[in-house]
Design a protein around this motif. Sequence first.
Motif, PDB file in Angstrom:
ATOM      1  N   ARG A   1       0.868  -1.173   0.000  1.00 30.07           N
ATOM      2  CA  ARG A   1       0.000   0.000   0.000  1.00 30.07           C
ATOM      3  C   ARG A   1       0.908   1.227   0.000  1.00 30.07           C
ATOM      4  O   ARG A   1       1.320   1.715   1.051  1.00 30.07           O
ATOM      5  CB  ARG A   1      -0.883   0.013   1.250  1.00 30.07           C
ATOM      6  N   PRO A   2       1.286   1.742  -1.184  1.00 31.34           N
ATOM      7  CA  PRO A   2       2.252   2.844  -1.250  1.00 31.34           C
ATOM      8  C   PRO A   2       1.823   4.055  -0.436  1.00 31.34           C
ATOM      9  O   PRO A   2       0.666   4.487  -0.491  1.00 31.34           O
ATOM     10  CB  PRO A   2       2.311   3.164  -2.746  1.00 31.34           C
ATOM     11  N   LEU A   3       2.789   4.589   0.299  1.00 35.42           N
ATOM     12  CA  LEU A   3       2.515   5.753   1.148  1.00 35.42           C
ATOM     13  C   LEU A   3       2.359   7.027   0.329  1.00 35.42           C
ATOM     14  O   LEU A   3       1.680   7.965   0.727  1.00 35.42           O
ATOM     15  CB  LEU A   3       3.653   5.910   2.165  1.00 35.42           C
ATOM     16  N   GLY A   4       3.024   7.076  -0.818  1.00 38.33           N
ATOM     17  CA  GLY A   4       2.886   8.239  -1.686  1.00 38.33           C
ATOM     18  C   GLY A   4       3.753   9.412  -1.297  1.00 38.33           C
ATOM     19  O   GLY A   4       3.452  10.551  -1.650  1.00 38.33           O
ATOM     20  N   LEU A   5       4.852   9.152  -0.579  1.00 32.38           N
ATOM     21  CA  LEU A   5       5.788  10.207  -0.192  1.00 32.38           C
ATOM     22  C   LEU A   5       7.181   9.853  -0.685  1.00 32.38           C
ATOM     23  O   LEU A   5       7.603   8.704  -0.581  1.00 32.38           O
ATOM     24  CB  LEU A   5       5.815  10.378   1.331  1.00 32.38           C
ATOM     25  N   SER A   6       7.895  10.840  -1.200  1.00 34.15           N
ATOM     26  CA  SER A   6       9.268  10.617  -1.642  1.00 34.15           C
ATOM     27  C   SER A   6      10.203  10.520  -0.442  1.00 34.15           C
ATOM     28  O   SER A   6       9.825  10.846   0.697  1.00 34.15           O
ATOM     29  CB  SER A   6       9.730  11.768  -2.536  1.00 34.15           C
ATOM     30  N   THR A   7      11.449  10.093  -0.694  1.00 33.28           N
ATOM     31  CA  THR A   7      12.446  10.052   0.376  1.00 33.28           C
ATOM     32  C   THR A   7      12.627  11.423   1.001  1.00 33.28           C
ATOM     33  O   THR A   7      12.675  11.567   2.226  1.00 33.28           O
ATOM     34  CB  THR A   7      13.800   9.574  -0.180  1.00 33.28           C
ATOM     35  N   ALA A   8      12.725  12.449   0.156  1.00 30.86           N
ATOM     36  CA  ALA A   8      12.934  13.804   0.665  1.00 30.86           C
ATOM     37  C   ALA A   8      11.770  14.247   1.546  1.00 30.86           C
ATOM     38  O   ALA A   8      11.965  14.882   2.588  1.00 30.86           O
ATOM     39  CB  ALA A   8      13.111  14.772  -0.503  1.00 30.86           C
ATOM     40  N   GLU A   9      10.539  13.895   1.147  1.00 34.63           N
ATOM     41  CA  GLU A   9       9.369  14.277   1.934  1.00 34.63           C
ATOM     42  C   GLU A   9       9.344  13.553   3.271  1.00 34.63           C
ATOM     43  O   GLU A   9       9.004  14.130   4.301  1.00 34.63           O
ATOM     44  CB  GLU A   9       8.097  13.973   1.145  1.00 34.63           C
ATOM     45  N   ARG A  10       9.727  12.269   3.270  1.00 31.10           N
ATOM     46  CA  ARG A  10       9.746  11.521   4.528  1.00 31.10           C
ATOM     47  C   ARG A  10      10.795  12.087   5.477  1.00 31.10           C
ATOM     48  O   ARG A  10      10.543  12.280   6.668  1.00 31.10           O
ATOM     49  CB  ARG A  10      10.044  10.042   4.253  1.00 31.10           C
ATOM     50  N   VAL A  11      11.987  12.362   4.943  1.00 35.75           N
ATOM     51  CA  VAL A  11      13.044  12.925   5.786  1.00 35.75           C
ATOM     52  C   VAL A  11      12.634  14.289   6.309  1.00 35.75           C
ATOM     53  O   VAL A  11      12.850  14.622   7.480  1.00 35.75           O
ATOM     54  CB  VAL A  11      14.377  13.005   4.999  1.00 35.75           C
ATOM     55  N   ARG A  12      11.990  15.103   5.458  1.00 42.44           N
ATOM     56  CA  ARG A  12      11.557  16.438   5.877  1.00 42.44           C
ATOM     57  C   ARG A  12      10.547  16.343   7.013  1.00 42.44           C
ATOM     58  O   ARG A  12      10.590  17.109   7.978  1.00 42.44           O
ATOM     59  CB  ARG A  12      10.949  17.186   4.691  1.00 42.44           C
ATOM     60  N   MET A  13       9.640  15.377   6.921  1.00 43.72           N
ATOM     61  CA  MET A  13       8.646  15.214   7.984  1.00 43.72           C
ATOM     62  C   MET A  13       9.289  14.782   9.287  1.00 43.72           C
ATOM     63  O   MET A  13       8.907  15.226  10.371  1.00 43.72           O
ATOM     64  CB  MET A  13       7.591  14.187   7.552  1.00 43.72           C
TER      65      MET A  13
ATOM     66  N   GLN B   1      12.277  15.510  10.172  1.00 40.71           N
ATOM     67  CA  GLN B   1      13.083  16.619  10.671  1.00 40.71           C
ATOM     68  C   GLN B   1      12.210  17.753  11.213  1.00 40.71           C
ATOM     69  O   GLN B   1      12.666  18.562  12.013  1.00 40.71           O
ATOM     70  CB  GLN B   1      13.970  17.168   9.545  1.00 40.71           C
ATOM     71  N   GLN B   2      10.950  17.824  10.763  1.00 40.17           N
ATOM     72  CA  GLN B   2      10.057  18.914  11.148  1.00 40.17           C
ATOM     73  C   GLN B   2       8.840  18.304  11.848  1.00 40.17           C
ATOM     74  O   GLN B   2       7.866  17.903  11.195  1.00 40.17           O
ATOM     75  CB  GLN B   2       9.640  19.701   9.903  1.00 40.17           C
ATOM     76  N   PRO B   3       8.885  18.227  13.174  1.00 35.88           N
ATOM     77  CA  PRO B   3       7.852  17.487  13.929  1.00 35.88           C
ATOM     78  C   PRO B   3       6.427  17.927  13.650  1.00 35.88           C
ATOM     79  O   PRO B   3       5.508  17.115  13.768  1.00 35.88           O
ATOM     80  CB  PRO B   3       8.249  17.758  15.385  1.00 35.88           C
ATOM     81  N   TRP B   4       6.205  19.187  13.285  1.00 41.31           N
ATOM     82  CA  TRP B   4       4.835  19.632  13.044  1.00 41.31           C
ATOM     83  C   TRP B   4       4.220  18.973  11.799  1.00 41.31           C
ATOM     84  O   TRP B   4       3.014  19.021  11.594  1.00 41.31           O
ATOM     85  CB  TRP B   4       4.785  21.155  12.899  1.00 41.31           C
ATOM     86  N   ARG B   5       5.045  18.336  10.964  1.00 39.49           N
ATOM     87  CA  ARG B   5       4.532  17.625   9.799  1.00 39.49           C
ATOM     88  C   ARG B   5       4.167  16.173  10.110  1.00 39.49           C
ATOM     89  O   ARG B   5       3.575  15.488   9.283  1.00 39.49           O
ATOM     90  CB  ARG B   5       5.570  17.635   8.672  1.00 39.49           C
ATOM     91  N   LEU B   6       4.532  15.683  11.284  1.00 37.94           N
ATOM     92  CA  LEU B   6       4.337  14.272  11.610  1.00 37.94           C
ATOM     93  C   LEU B   6       2.875  13.820  11.574  1.00 37.94           C
ATOM     94  O   LEU B   6       2.607  12.669  11.207  1.00 37.94           O
ATOM     95  CB  LEU B   6       4.953  13.961  12.979  1.00 37.94           C
ATOM     96  N   PRO B   7       1.891  14.653  11.963  1.00 40.20           N
ATOM     97  CA  PRO B   7       0.501  14.185  11.856  1.00 40.20           C
ATOM     98  C   PRO B   7       0.101  13.769  10.444  1.00 40.20           C
ATOM     99  O   PRO B   7      -0.674  12.833  10.270  1.00 40.20           O
ATOM    100  CB  PRO B   7      -0.309  15.390  12.339  1.00 40.20           C
ATOM    101  N   VAL B   8       0.637  14.454   9.436  1.00 50.99           N
ATOM    102  CA  VAL B   8       0.340  14.071   8.049  1.00 50.99           C
ATOM    103  C   VAL B   8       0.904  12.690   7.759  1.00 50.99           C
ATOM    104  O   VAL B   8       0.235  11.821   7.191  1.00 50.99           O
ATOM    105  CB  VAL B   8       0.917  15.114   7.064  1.00 50.99           C
ATOM    106  N   LEU B   9       2.161  12.473   8.172  1.00 52.72           N
ATOM    107  CA  LEU B   9       2.792  11.166   7.982  1.00 52.72           C
ATOM    108  C   LEU B   9       2.030  10.086   8.734  1.00 52.72           C
ATOM    109  O   LEU B   9       1.742   9.008   8.187  1.00 52.72           O
ATOM    110  CB  LEU B   9       4.244  11.213   8.465  1.00 52.72           C
TER     111      LEU B   9
END
Length: 367
Positions: A34-46, A48-56
């Motif tokens: 079930r692909p998550l639909g996020l690139s490596t850069a997007e996953r690393v960014r999330m 690194q930036q805790p406020w993005r974690l709810p999206v992940l």
Amino acid sequence: MIAFGTYDAARHPRIAVLIAGLRAHGVKVTELNRPLGLSTAERVRMLQQPWRLPVLAGRLLRCWAGLVGDAVRQRRAEGRPGVVLVGYLGHFDVLLARLLYPRSVVVLDHLVFAGDTAADRGAAGLRVRLLTGLDRLAVSCADLVVTDTEEHRLMLDDPAKGVVALVGAPDGWRDGPASGGTTGEPSVDLSVVFFGLYTPLQGAPVIAEAVRDAVAAGAPLRVTMVGSGQELPRARDILAGTPGVTWHDWVEPGELPALVAAHQVCLGIFSDTPKGVRVVPNKVYQGLAAGCVVVTSDTPPQRRAVGQHVELVPVADPRALADRLAELCDPAVLAAARVRAARGRDRIRPQVVTEPLVAELRRRGAL
């Protein structure tokens, strides 16, 4: 065997190579994906930036709900799998795999260490420590960890738990002729391509300086630069005013093999960052598979994996790279390099690169 997780084989072909290689060895592989639909850069960014974690977290939970249902149906139809292979970027997926398959051999394809990748991209302090902790948690949930280089295997707390399988290249990269840009009327210019995320380990400024200096010295180069990322602005500044350079911010994964195969030379990585001297990037294998001459940095893992088939230059040395590109403008030098590259194509096929993994699973009685 089950291939399990939220991996995206189109964006990150490593898992596709492993699956194809295992099947070539006669292993039945069922995909629960079930692909998550996020690139490596997007996953690393999330991360690194805790406020993005709810999206992940939201996306991950939706994918996991689907995977749980898939696992139940697969279990009813085929029984408990002997091996569960968790695909690349499976730091979280391996936790679910361990819960769903407590008696199976769980294999984690740990191509990327989250802490190491974040540090390479400029993170420090608590963020890197947290991501390093995530790496250790993920590895602890697996029975066997697949890495791409010996250097990465030795980064594991227990290196005996690891097995090295080169990244290789999907067979789709070989579908076209190994022309290296020789179809049709030959060009008087040497055609060169680079593609990547412009992260520090790739050394895009080194490439830019080398191309600028080689062209200034009279080398007839036609260069295509593909991708975007952290060091793209600096590379563009260095190459401002240099003729013969074309920029593409994005090329669809399905179109990239043909684009690369239309060039004579494919560039690898050239930085001297700690991560840069531990990896063999996808583009090295993919460039070889596409029929290009590959020029990349002379690091222990690259020399060990493909050293006889690629053109190696000192790390972080724009002058050396410029000189090698100028040399390859000589048709005789280019022809000899093509012969070396062609001999390496079979060594990076999925069936070949998965041999160590298959051997280890058989040794454990899992296959």
